[in-house]
Design a protein around this motif. Structure first.
Motif, PDB file in Angstrom:
ATOM      1  N   SER A 245      29.744 -30.932 -14.264  1.00 43.02           N
ATOM      2  CA  SER A 245      28.779 -29.846 -14.416  1.00 43.02           C
ATOM      3  C   SER A 245      28.965 -29.157 -15.767  1.00 43.02           C
ATOM      4  O   SER A 245      30.012 -28.564 -16.023  1.00 43.02           O
ATOM      5  N   PRO A 246      27.964 -29.200 -16.657  1.00 45.55           N
ATOM      6  CA  PRO A 246      28.124 -28.589 -17.983  1.00 45.55           C
ATOM      7  C   PRO A 246      28.466 -27.104 -17.933  1.00 45.55           C
ATOM      8  O   PRO A 246      29.278 -26.625 -18.727  1.00 45.55           O
ATOM      9  N   SER A 247      27.881 -26.371 -16.998  1.00 45.41           N
ATOM     10  CA  SER A 247      28.156 -24.929 -16.927  1.00 45.41           C
ATOM     11  C   SER A 247      29.602 -24.665 -16.529  1.00 45.41           C
ATOM     12  O   SER A 247      30.231 -23.717 -17.021  1.00 45.41           O
TER      13      SER A 247
ATOM     14  N   GLU B  37      23.715 -23.974 -19.224  1.00 44.57           N
ATOM     15  CA  GLU B  37      25.112 -24.373 -19.378  1.00 44.57           C
ATOM     16  C   GLU B  37      26.014 -23.204 -19.781  1.00 44.57           C
ATOM     17  O   GLU B  37      27.235 -23.276 -19.687  1.00 44.57           O
TER      18      GLU B  37
ATOM     19  N   GLN C  10      31.928 -25.745 -19.622  1.00 38.55           N
ATOM     20  CA  GLN C  10      31.928 -24.767 -20.710  1.00 38.55           C
ATOM     21  C   GLN C  10      32.688 -23.504 -20.319  1.00 38.55           C
ATOM     22  O   GLN C  10      33.360 -22.885 -21.160  1.00 38.55           O
TER      23      GLN C  10
END
Length: 198
Positions: free
Chosen positions: A125-127, A99, A130
């Motif tokens: 999408s966590p990446s 992530e 963030q």
């Protein structure tokens, strides 16, 4: 063969419907976004692209349009896809968790006035999320490309382009055309002398 022909007609019709609806509803926002990106590039800033899978491919495609050329030949523009350096991606994924693979690069490379374009068809999408958070913290201009619900990207970007479809292929097709239109408008803003006026 007849069944395949019908499916092709169906796919094309739906793709055109989604694009027509999206671009009709977002003309003004697209023009404003292109102007903001062009302003940053004129001031020596850059555009950072990121996403996963097909969205990673779109990131690389759009960065290449800036660094190379989109239409007529012109000076190169600063575009970087954060999806290409396998040593960085694997080091960050291994040491910090996947992530963080884009947010850490934003922290290292991003400067106030740069543009960060995060692409996620689901918006979850966590990446990508963030990285958008990291970009906002560093005062980058943040832009999101996503699907109809926006997912968790809602309120994570200054500009969020939501394609009116839940089908990943239709969303990706529209993202690609959106990227091309932004590149074209940026080119015309920065290099009016190489485009005909009529």
């Amino acid at each position: 063969m007849k069944q395949a022909s019908l499916l092709i007609d169906q796919f094309v019709k739906e793709s055109l419907r989604v694009k027509a609806k999206f671009f009709e509803e977002n003309k003004a926002l697209i023009a404003q976004t292109a102007a903001t990106i062009a302003h940053g590039l004129r001031d020596g800033r850059k555009v950072l692209f990121f996403g996963n899978g097909g969205s990673a491919a779109d990131s690389q495609h759009m960065a290449a349009e800036l660094v190379g050329r989109f239409g007529p030949d012109r000076a190169p523009l600063a575009g970087i896809a954060l999806t290409t350096d396998t040593s960085i991606l694997t080091a960050l994924g291994n040491d910090y968790g996947y992530e963080k693979v884009f947010s850490r690069q934003i922290e290292a490379l991003g400067q106030a006035g740069d543009t960060a374009i995060g692409i996620s068809t689901s918006g979850n999408s966590p990446s990508v999320l963030q990285a958008l958070d990291a970009a906002r913290a560093k005062d980058l201009f943040t832009v999101g490309f996503t699907g109809e619900t926006g997912g968790k990207m809602l309120d994570r970007a200054e500009v969020l382009f939501r394609v009116p479809s839940s089908q990943t292929p239709r969303i990706q097709e529209t993202h690609l055309l959106l990227g091309h239109i932004l590149c074209d408008l940026v080119d015309r803003e920065l290099f009016p002398e190489i485009y005909p006026t009529d």
